[in-house]
Design a protein around this motif. Structure first.
Motif, PDB file in Angstrom:
ATOM      1  N   VAL A   4      -2.534   1.085   1.560  1.00  0.00           N
ATOM      2  CA  VAL A   4      -2.216   1.537   0.203  1.00  0.00           C
ATOM      3  C   VAL A   4      -1.229   0.524  -0.375  1.00  0.00           C
ATOM      4  O   VAL A   4      -0.306   0.088   0.313  1.00  0.00           O
ATOM      5  CB  VAL A   4      -1.588   2.951   0.236  1.00  0.00           C
ATOM      6  CG1 VAL A   4      -1.201   3.406  -1.147  1.00  0.00           C
ATOM      7  CG2 VAL A   4      -2.541   3.942   0.888  1.00  0.00           C
ATOM      8  N   PHE A   6       1.212  -0.898  -3.835  1.00  0.00           N
ATOM      9  CA  PHE A   6       1.904  -0.582  -5.087  1.00  0.00           C
ATOM     10  C   PHE A   6       2.285  -1.908  -5.727  1.00  0.00           C
ATOM     11  O   PHE A   6       2.178  -2.972  -5.101  1.00  0.00           O
ATOM     12  CB  PHE A   6       3.100   0.354  -4.872  1.00  0.00           C
ATOM     13  CG  PHE A   6       4.146  -0.141  -3.919  1.00  0.00           C
ATOM     14  CD1 PHE A   6       5.316  -0.719  -4.392  1.00  0.00           C
ATOM     15  CD2 PHE A   6       3.979  -0.010  -2.550  1.00  0.00           C
ATOM     16  CE1 PHE A   6       6.295  -1.170  -3.521  1.00  0.00           C
ATOM     17  CE2 PHE A   6       4.949  -0.456  -1.659  1.00  0.00           C
ATOM     18  CZ  PHE A   6       6.109  -1.042  -2.149  1.00  0.00           C
ATOM     19  N   ILE A  32       2.714   7.336  -3.343  1.00  0.00           N
ATOM     20  CA  ILE A  32       2.285   6.446  -2.261  1.00  0.00           C
ATOM     21  C   ILE A  32       2.190   7.193  -0.930  1.00  0.00           C
ATOM     22  O   ILE A  32       1.262   6.967  -0.155  1.00  0.00           O
ATOM     23  CB  ILE A  32       3.255   5.242  -2.131  1.00  0.00           C
ATOM     24  CG1 ILE A  32       3.176   4.354  -3.365  1.00  0.00           C
ATOM     25  CG2 ILE A  32       2.991   4.432  -0.864  1.00  0.00           C
ATOM     26  CD1 ILE A  32       1.851   3.654  -3.565  1.00  0.00           C
ATOM     27  N   THR A  79       0.880   7.408   5.496  1.00  0.00           N
ATOM     28  CA  THR A  79       0.740   8.422   4.456  1.00  0.00           C
ATOM     29  C   THR A  79       0.285   9.745   5.079  1.00  0.00           C
ATOM     30  O   THR A  79      -0.117   9.790   6.247  1.00  0.00           O
ATOM     31  CB  THR A  79      -0.301   8.011   3.398  1.00  0.00           C
ATOM     32  OG1 THR A  79      -1.611   8.028   3.994  1.00  0.00           O
ATOM     33  CG2 THR A  79      -0.018   6.623   2.823  1.00  0.00           C
ATOM     34  N   TYR A  85       1.163   1.826   4.430  1.00  0.00           N
ATOM     35  CA  TYR A  85       1.673   0.910   3.418  1.00  0.00           C
ATOM     36  C   TYR A  85       2.906   0.203   3.946  1.00  0.00           C
ATOM     37  O   TYR A  85       3.693   0.766   4.693  1.00  0.00           O
ATOM     38  CB  TYR A  85       1.970   1.631   2.098  1.00  0.00           C
ATOM     39  CG  TYR A  85       2.982   2.741   2.171  1.00  0.00           C
ATOM     40  CD1 TYR A  85       4.302   2.541   1.777  1.00  0.00           C
ATOM     41  CD2 TYR A  85       2.630   4.013   2.632  1.00  0.00           C
ATOM     42  CE1 TYR A  85       5.235   3.564   1.837  1.00  0.00           C
ATOM     43  CE2 TYR A  85       3.555   5.039   2.691  1.00  0.00           C
ATOM     44  CZ  TYR A  85       4.852   4.808   2.294  1.00  0.00           C
ATOM     45  OH  TYR A  85       5.781   5.809   2.358  1.00  0.00           O
ATOM     46  N   LYS A 110       7.556  -4.082  -2.642  1.00  0.00           N
ATOM     47  CA  LYS A 110       6.375  -4.655  -1.997  1.00  0.00           C
ATOM     48  C   LYS A 110       6.775  -5.950  -1.286  1.00  0.00           C
ATOM     49  O   LYS A 110       7.385  -6.828  -1.888  1.00  0.00           O
ATOM     50  CB  LYS A 110       5.316  -4.935  -3.062  1.00  0.00           C
ATOM     51  CG  LYS A 110       4.030  -5.487  -2.533  1.00  0.00           C
ATOM     52  CD  LYS A 110       3.056  -5.714  -3.678  1.00  0.00           C
ATOM     53  CE  LYS A 110       1.804  -6.411  -3.195  1.00  0.00           C
ATOM     54  NZ  LYS A 110       0.890  -6.665  -4.319  1.00  0.00           N
TER      55      LYS A 110
END
Length: 160
Positions: A4, A6, A32, A79, A85, A110
């Motif tokens: 995932v 962002f 997220i 998640t 992520y 990120k």
């Protein structure tokens, strides 16, 4: 399992109490993570712990922030749906008016692809060492790497 993502200009923010229980999460944090806000508040932050994350990094993180210092770390989270992520986390203690630590604040952005190209193989090695000889073994590997580079942990993390 899917990764995932962002945005480069987005920040995941959360706060915890002294025991690591979530007391606040911004909208991106809930989005997220895949959890509803009600599921996150008062849950242990380790609800997001991914099995590919070396325990040594969390040991370093907790030791540092409990000593009243900030820390930067690369973290892979899981998640609610089992996806993952990556984040570049900046974790700091939160203080009351008397100067006592009352919790912790984390801002995550990120990570760069360059940094992940360095961190992912390192974490694979640290995990392998942990499975064989525990956190002590992975700590020895990280200390050896840092000595070889002539850097402290934070200098290494901020250099990549």
């Amino acid at each position: 399992m899917q990764e995932v993502f962002f945005g480069d200009n987005e920040f995941i923010v959360s706060k915890t109490d002294l025991g690591g229980r979530i007391t606040y999460g911004n909208a991106l944090f809930t989005k997220i993570s895949g959890y509803e806000e009600e599921e996150l508040i008062n849950a242990p932050h380790k609800i997001l712990r991914h099995p590919d994350m070396p325990a040594l990094i969390f040991k370093l993180l907790w030791e540092t922030i409990q000593n009243g210092e900030e820390i930067f770390a690369y973290v892979v989270n899981r998640t609610k749906q089992g996806d993952y992520y990556w984040v570049f986390a900046h974790v700091t203690p939160s203080y009351n008016n008397n100067g006592n630590i009352i919790g912790y604040h984390s801002v995550r952005r990120k990570p760069t692809e360059h940094a992940l190209n360095i961190i992912k193989p390192l974490y694979t090695e640290l995990l392998r060492d942990e499975k064989i000889g525990g956190v002590h073994a992975s700590q020895k590997r990280l200390e050896s790497l840092l000595k070889q580079k002539g850097l402290a942990y934070e200098e290494f993390i901020l250099s990549i």
